[in-house]
Motif scaffolding. Structure first.
Motif, PDB file in Angstrom:
ATOM      1  N   MET A 429     -27.854 -23.683  47.526  1.00  0.00           N
ATOM      2  CA  MET A 429     -29.099 -23.361  46.833  1.00  0.00           C
ATOM      3  C   MET A 429     -29.340 -21.857  46.859  1.00  0.00           C
ATOM      4  O   MET A 429     -30.479 -21.405  46.813  1.00  0.00           O
ATOM      5  CB  MET A 429     -30.278 -24.095  47.483  1.00  0.00           C
ATOM      6  CG  MET A 429     -30.188 -25.603  47.393  1.00  0.00           C
ATOM      7  SD  MET A 429     -31.658 -26.426  48.041  1.00  0.00           S
ATOM      8  CE  MET A 429     -31.257 -28.148  47.730  1.00  0.00           C
ATOM      9  N   GLY A 430     -28.240 -21.091  46.907  1.00  0.00           N
ATOM     10  CA  GLY A 430     -28.375 -19.648  46.964  1.00  0.00           C
ATOM     11  C   GLY A 430     -27.420 -18.886  46.084  1.00  0.00           C
ATOM     12  O   GLY A 430     -27.449 -17.651  46.077  1.00  0.00           O
ATOM     13  N   CYS A 431     -26.549 -19.586  45.331  1.00  0.00           N
ATOM     14  CA  CYS A 431     -25.567 -18.891  44.494  1.00  0.00           C
ATOM     15  C   CYS A 431     -26.280 -18.014  43.471  1.00  0.00           C
ATOM     16  O   CYS A 431     -27.123 -18.498  42.717  1.00  0.00           O
ATOM     17  CB  CYS A 431     -24.663 -19.890  43.788  1.00  0.00           C
ATOM     18  SG  CYS A 431     -23.438 -19.113  42.708  1.00  0.00           S
ATOM     19  N   PRO A 432     -25.948 -16.703  43.394  1.00  0.00           N
ATOM     20  CA  PRO A 432     -26.653 -15.822  42.467  1.00  0.00           C
ATOM     21  C   PRO A 432     -25.998 -15.674  41.102  1.00  0.00           C
ATOM     22  O   PRO A 432     -26.513 -14.947  40.258  1.00  0.00           O
ATOM     23  CB  PRO A 432     -26.613 -14.481  43.216  1.00  0.00           C
ATOM     24  CG  PRO A 432     -25.307 -14.516  43.944  1.00  0.00           C
ATOM     25  CD  PRO A 432     -25.057 -15.968  44.307  1.00  0.00           C
ATOM     26  N   ILE A 433     -24.864 -16.346  40.864  1.00  0.00           N
ATOM     27  CA  ILE A 433     -24.131 -16.162  39.616  1.00  0.00           C
ATOM     28  C   ILE A 433     -24.985 -16.621  38.431  1.00  0.00           C
ATOM     29  O   ILE A 433     -25.594 -17.692  38.466  1.00  0.00           O
ATOM     30  CB  ILE A 433     -22.805 -16.939  39.658  1.00  0.00           C
ATOM     31  CG1 ILE A 433     -21.944 -16.448  40.831  1.00  0.00           C
ATOM     32  CG2 ILE A 433     -22.037 -16.787  38.363  1.00  0.00           C
ATOM     33  CD1 ILE A 433     -20.676 -17.238  41.031  1.00  0.00           C
ATOM     34  N   ASP A 434     -25.006 -15.820  37.388  1.00  0.00           N
ATOM     35  CA  ASP A 434     -25.885 -16.085  36.249  1.00  0.00           C
ATOM     36  C   ASP A 434     -25.624 -17.445  35.605  1.00  0.00           C
ATOM     37  O   ASP A 434     -26.563 -18.180  35.292  1.00  0.00           O
ATOM     38  CB  ASP A 434     -25.721 -14.977  35.193  1.00  0.00           C
ATOM     39  CG  ASP A 434     -26.246 -13.639  35.677  1.00  0.00           C
ATOM     40  OD1 ASP A 434     -27.089 -13.636  36.589  1.00  0.00           O
ATOM     41  OD2 ASP A 434     -25.810 -12.593  35.158  1.00  0.00           O
ATOM     42  N   ILE A 435     -24.359 -17.784  35.396  1.00  0.00           N
ATOM     43  CA  ILE A 435     -24.045 -19.014  34.667  1.00  0.00           C
ATOM     44  C   ILE A 435     -24.470 -20.251  35.464  1.00  0.00           C
ATOM     45  O   ILE A 435     -24.756 -21.305  34.885  1.00  0.00           O
ATOM     46  CB  ILE A 435     -22.535 -19.069  34.324  1.00  0.00           C
ATOM     47  CG1 ILE A 435     -22.282 -20.108  33.235  1.00  0.00           C
ATOM     48  CG2 ILE A 435     -21.702 -19.352  35.555  1.00  0.00           C
ATOM     49  CD1 ILE A 435     -20.900 -20.057  32.658  1.00  0.00           C
ATOM     50  N   LYS A 439     -28.414 -22.606  34.568  1.00  0.00           N
ATOM     51  CA  LYS A 439     -28.385 -24.063  34.423  1.00  0.00           C
ATOM     52  C   LYS A 439     -29.312 -24.769  35.406  1.00  0.00           C
ATOM     53  O   LYS A 439     -29.350 -25.986  35.452  1.00  0.00           O
ATOM     54  CB  LYS A 439     -26.956 -24.580  34.610  1.00  0.00           C
ATOM     55  CG  LYS A 439     -25.972 -24.096  33.570  1.00  0.00           C
ATOM     56  CD  LYS A 439     -26.305 -24.607  32.179  1.00  0.00           C
ATOM     57  CE  LYS A 439     -25.236 -24.226  31.180  1.00  0.00           C
ATOM     58  NZ  LYS A 439     -25.536 -24.720  29.825  1.00  0.00           N
ATOM     59  N   GLY A 440     -30.029 -23.996  36.222  1.00  0.00           N
ATOM     60  CA  GLY A 440     -30.989 -24.600  37.138  1.00  0.00           C
ATOM     61  C   GLY A 440     -30.462 -24.872  38.522  1.00  0.00           C
ATOM     62  O   GLY A 440     -31.154 -25.493  39.332  1.00  0.00           O
ATOM     63  N   ALA A 441     -29.239 -24.426  38.836  1.00  0.00           N
ATOM     64  CA  ALA A 441     -28.647 -24.674  40.152  1.00  0.00           C
ATOM     65  C   ALA A 441     -28.617 -23.377  40.950  1.00  0.00           C
ATOM     66  O   ALA A 441     -29.075 -22.329  40.508  1.00  0.00           O
ATOM     67  CB  ALA A 441     -27.244 -25.260  40.001  1.00  0.00           C
ATOM     68  N   GLY A 442     -28.051 -23.448  42.158  1.00  0.00           N
ATOM     69  CA  GLY A 442     -27.940 -22.258  42.980  1.00  0.00           C
ATOM     70  C   GLY A 442     -29.300 -21.684  43.336  1.00  0.00           C
ATOM     71  O   GLY A 442     -30.224 -22.398  43.727  1.00  0.00           O
ATOM     72  N   SER A 443     -29.449 -20.367  43.162  1.00  0.00           N
ATOM     73  CA  SER A 443     -30.692 -19.686  43.520  1.00  0.00           C
ATOM     74  C   SER A 443     -31.875 -20.135  42.676  1.00  0.00           C
ATOM     75  O   SER A 443     -33.026 -19.928  43.076  1.00  0.00           O
ATOM     76  CB  SER A 443     -30.507 -18.175  43.377  1.00  0.00           C
ATOM     77  OG  SER A 443     -29.579 -17.692  44.314  1.00  0.00           O
ATOM     78  N   ALA A 444     -31.626 -20.730  41.515  1.00  0.00           N
ATOM     79  CA  ALA A 444     -32.727 -21.190  40.672  1.00  0.00           C
ATOM     80  C   ALA A 444     -33.569 -22.244  41.381  1.00  0.00           C
ATOM     81  O   ALA A 444     -34.769 -22.373  41.111  1.00  0.00           O
ATOM     82  CB  ALA A 444     -32.189 -21.750  39.355  1.00  0.00           C
ATOM     83  N   LEU A 445     -32.962 -23.001  42.291  1.00  0.00           N
ATOM     84  CA  LEU A 445     -33.710 -24.026  43.016  1.00  0.00           C
ATOM     85  C   LEU A 445     -34.747 -23.413  43.948  1.00  0.00           C
ATOM     86  O   LEU A 445     -35.703 -24.094  44.336  1.00  0.00           O
ATOM     87  CB  LEU A 445     -32.750 -24.905  43.813  1.00  0.00           C
ATOM     88  CG  LEU A 445     -31.849 -25.834  42.984  1.00  0.00           C
ATOM     89  CD1 LEU A 445     -30.798 -26.490  43.862  1.00  0.00           C
ATOM     90  CD2 LEU A 445     -32.669 -26.888  42.262  1.00  0.00           C
ATOM     91  N   ARG A 504     -31.887 -13.297  45.705  1.00  0.00           N
ATOM     92  CA  ARG A 504     -30.967 -13.472  44.575  1.00  0.00           C
ATOM     93  C   ARG A 504     -30.898 -12.199  43.740  1.00  0.00           C
ATOM     94  O   ARG A 504     -29.824 -11.781  43.290  1.00  0.00           O
ATOM     95  CB  ARG A 504     -31.434 -14.652  43.713  1.00  0.00           C
ATOM     96  CG  ARG A 504     -30.420 -15.012  42.611  1.00  0.00           C
ATOM     97  CD  ARG A 504     -30.735 -14.422  41.261  1.00  0.00           C
ATOM     98  NE  ARG A 504     -29.638 -14.621  40.321  1.00  0.00           N
ATOM     99  CZ  ARG A 504     -29.690 -14.300  39.051  1.00  0.00           C
ATOM    100  NH1 ARG A 504     -30.778 -13.764  38.534  1.00  0.00           N
ATOM    101  NH2 ARG A 504     -28.644 -14.485  38.270  1.00  0.00           N
ATOM    102  N   GLN A 505     -32.028 -11.557  43.543  1.00  0.00           N
ATOM    103  CA  GLN A 505     -32.064 -10.332  42.750  1.00  0.00           C
ATOM    104  C   GLN A 505     -31.291  -9.213  43.444  1.00  0.00           C
ATOM    105  O   GLN A 505     -30.685  -8.365  42.789  1.00  0.00           O
ATOM    106  CB  GLN A 505     -33.517  -9.904  42.533  1.00  0.00           C
ATOM    107  CG  GLN A 505     -33.706  -8.785  41.528  1.00  0.00           C
ATOM    108  CD  GLN A 505     -35.186  -8.481  41.297  1.00  0.00           C
ATOM    109  OE1 GLN A 505     -36.031  -8.832  42.106  1.00  0.00           O
ATOM    110  NE2 GLN A 505     -35.490  -7.838  40.191  1.00  0.00           N
ATOM    111  N   GLN A 506     -31.267  -9.222  44.759  1.00  0.00           N
ATOM    112  CA  GLN A 506     -30.582  -8.189  45.528  1.00  0.00           C
ATOM    113  C   GLN A 506     -29.070  -8.335  45.465  1.00  0.00           C
ATOM    114  O   GLN A 506     -28.351  -7.361  45.636  1.00  0.00           O
ATOM    115  CB  GLN A 506     -31.062  -8.258  46.982  1.00  0.00           C
ATOM    116  CG  GLN A 506     -30.563  -7.149  47.881  1.00  0.00           C
ATOM    117  CD  GLN A 506     -31.074  -7.303  49.298  1.00  0.00           C
ATOM    118  OE1 GLN A 506     -31.936  -8.130  49.564  1.00  0.00           O
ATOM    119  NE2 GLN A 506     -30.554  -6.518  50.216  1.00  0.00           N
TER     120      GLN A 506
END
Length: 693
Positions: A429-435, A439-445, A504-506
């Motif tokens: 729940m921390g991946c910063p990759i844009d793609i 899609k709502g996964a990673g850091s978006a959560l 994520r922004q960092q």
């Protein structure tokens, strides 16, 4: 036979130093203040001369005033170009049929003239590159090499072994493979997920009705914002978002079929693929199975799955009574004590199985596979399932998955628990990759706490394996949020949480905020292990973080292990290891041996091993030997100046030029093929200079 470091003939490519001439005369403390590595003055070298035009130099093109060797590319190939190259390769004599190569007999291929590979053994031998030095990586096993004539060590092969004896040996060292029968069922969406669906229904994430999905986004965002502002989520499920709308048909035996998923499970595949669909529940009648068009072996595999599910799946009539008993009590779950253990973080691309074996050999206690996308696993993509493979030396092993919605993640967790042998499952729940984030996964959560809750509760209630979570401090810089969620995450069912001390922004700029990690660890409930992550690069870093916060279970080692994998040895032995260039080369040799065992000893396996070696060398070049520094230990954010090593090999290993990485690979894997190109996949923004040439 190992070459002596002083006898290695090298020509290090000219690269731009990260410090200019005026900084050479600064004191070590002043260099450290500017994040420049304080290399001893006698090892520094002057800045190289630069061409002043974009004309060719010695026949090599010049890009941005840098000489770029012909085997170093400045851009990536398109998918169409790669596909065209693969098709041309299959038609050539170099792409011999695997069965023919293994036995040397043209008639051994069951496809005969319809085989898409070449059967011309003589033509293959004529164009085959020369064998590499050393023994075949499979020579220690009782059986023939599985690559036969195609092996790049075929001159060392011994004859007289049965053809199938090696396969059993190879399977015993690596597990968690994807069987063809299961892959076909995943392709056809015919795999059942009874435990995941029951848990989703219990949480109110599977509806009972014919109604279409309602647009509840405004309500959901409102609840998410309330949690982001500091309030906690209630225990009741009122107002939870029903991501599915499924019609169930009452039947004495079993529900025959469910409608297709409404569409919340979006595919996060980074490659073009067919649209992901939610698996359909199999029909139980034998006549329906017979009419499915499956071959005999697949039918038997499908029947066994159905029988197992019928024995474990509660009927609709008693589902309501057993719903409350489906979730295992916390004391019944398998637990892992992370305290004091050396944990190798999941690392994209470079954290492959051979690299993890190297780290295990150097002292790592816990290993975790590369991040795998849930939708790709549910589609049966072999390349994604390869990320779940486990070696027998990995005694405490977990896999990391990434998904956007609770139904997708819960079904993936059940599938992994059913088909793989793992000790824990980590949810990214921390991946910063844009793609991934788009899609709502990673850091978006991190911006959707209600969805985080649903994902963790759905997965922890589906399997008895420990569910761990990896997060960042927050989505936006200066707006840390995990401290307000840490208590809830433990109550939702997570066994451990890894906190990367950056937003994520960092991304990876600036140093990790360990004070905030300590703050979260002190707020965490006793049942939740808190693991810190960020900038651990020496045993002193490890000791400091563990001693500063008693509530912290352990520290995860990530990029530090890529630059110097012997960091695990340093931590266990509590010393700074002034490792020699010869010892570093031996570690690379071990990686090559493990890589050939994993990817194969034929030409394709050799070049795959070379590719991942080059990706790894793009990190190891940042290591500065202890004996060359005025101040130790090295910090992860230090930019190394241009310097000479204590011998030619150490100087070569310090180069940040891809051309020099290729030279190191040729010392271990022979000459690169004609037309070989390489561009590093990862480029860290912690360094100013380009890594490619």
């Amino acid at each position: 036979m190992e070459e002596a470091p002083g006898e290695v003939e090298t020509k290090v490519s000219e690269e731009a130093p990260s410090s200019n001439g005026s900084e050479v005369h600064l004191k070590p403390e002043e260099l450290v203040a500017k994040a420049i590595a304080p290399v001893k003055r006698e090892f520094l070298r002057p800045p190289p001369l630069r061409p002043c035009s974009n004309d060719a130099v010695n026949g090599e093109p010049v890009v941005n005033k840098k000489v770029v060797p012909s085997n170093v590319v400045t851009g990536k190939k398109s998918r169409r170009q790669l596909k065209r190259e693969r098709q041309q390769e299959r038609k050539s004599a170099s792409h011999i049929c695997p069965e023919v190569a293994k036995t040397g007999n043209v008639s051994s291929c069951r496809f005969g003239g319809n085989c898409r590979f070449s059967h011309d053994v003589e033509a293959f031998k004529a164009q085959k590159p020369a064998d590499l030095d050393g023994d075949c990586p499979f020579s220690a096993l009782e059986g023939p090499c599985p690559y036969g004539l195609a092996c790049r060590f075929s001159s060392t092969h011994k004859d007289g072994f049965p053809a199938d004896s090696l396969n059993a040996q190879k399977k015993s060292s690596e597990i968690n493979g994807l069987s063809k029968d299961l892959q076909k069922l995943l392709w056809k969406n015919k795999v059942n997920f009874p435990m995941a669906d029951a848990q989703l229904k219990l949480l109110g994430l599977l509806g009972n009705g014919n109604a279409k999905k309602k647009n509840l986004e405004p309500h959901k965002e409102e609840g998410d914002q309330a949690v982001l502002n500091g309030s906690h989520i209630g225990e009741n499920n009122d107002g939870e978002i029903a991501y599915d709308s499924v019609e169930k048909v009452d039947c004495p035996q079993r529900a025959k079929e469910v409608e297709d998923h409404v569409g919340d499970s979006i595919a996060l595949d980074l490659r073009p693929s067919k649209k992901a669909k939610t698996p359909l529940i199999e029909k139980c009648c034998s006549s329906e199975v017979e009419s499915s068009g499956l071959n005999l072996q697949e039918k038997e595999f499908e029947r066994s799955l159905i029988q197992a599910e019928l024995e474990t799946t509660p009927s609709d009539n008693c589902l309501a009574e057993t719903d409350m008993c489906l979730k295992a009590h916390p004391r019944e779950k398998k637990l892992i004590d992370f305290r004091g253990k050396l944990y190798l973080a999941p690392l994209t691309t470079v954290g492959n199985l051979p690299f993890r074996r190297v780290c295990k050999m150097l002292g790592a206690d816990i290993t975790c596979g590369e991040m795998a996308m849930c939708t790709n696993l549910l589609q049966g993509q072999a390349s994604e399932w390869a990320l779940l493979r486990r070696h027998s030396s990995e005694d405490l092993f977990g896999v990391q998955i990434c998904g956007a919605y609770p139904d997708t993640v819960a079904r993936t967790v059940e599938l992994i628990n059913r088909e793989c042998t793992v000790d824990f499952i980590d949810i990214n729940m921390g991946c910063p990759i844009d793609i991934v984030v788009n899609k709502g996964a990673g850091s978006a959560l991190l911006t959707k706490p209600l969805r985080m809750k649903n994902v963790i509760q759905a997965t922890s209630g589906t399997v008895d394996k420990p569910i761990t979570v990896k997060v960042r401090t927050g989505y936006f810089e200066g707006r840390n949020r995990i401290d307000s969620l840490i208590a809830d995450i433990g109550n939702w069912g997570a066994a451990a949480i890894t906190i990367h001390g950056r937003s994520r922004q960092q991304r990876y700029s600036k140093l990790a905020d360990w004070d905030y990690i300590y703050q979260c660890a002190r707020k965490a409930p006793d049942v939740l292990h808190v693991l810190g992550n960020g900038d651990v690069f020496s045993y002193l870093d490890w000791n400091k973080h563990i001693s500063d916060c008693a509530e912290l279970s352990t520290c995860i080692v990530a990029r530090g292990s890529l630059i110097k994998p012997w960091i695990f040895t340093e931590i266990k032995e509590q010393r700074h290891w002034d490792i020699s260039s010869g010892e570093r080369l031996d570690i690379l040799r071990d990686f090559i041996h493990f890589g050939l065992e994993h990817w194969g000893s034929d030409t394709k396996g050799v070049e795959t091993t070379r590719h991942f070696l080059l990706e790894w060398l793009s990190y190891t070049c940042r290591y500065i030997p202890v004996g060359l520094l005025d101040i130790i230990p090295q910090r992860l954010n230090w930019r190394p100046p241009s310097y000479f090593g204590r011998n030619d090999l150490e100087t070569l290993m310090a180069s940040d030029s891809a051309a020099d990485w290729i030279r190191i690979s040729e010392m271990l894997l022979g000459k690169v093929p004609s037309g070989f190109t390489f561009a590093p996949k990862h480029k860290s923004n912690a360094y100013d200079r380009a890594e490619n040439g």
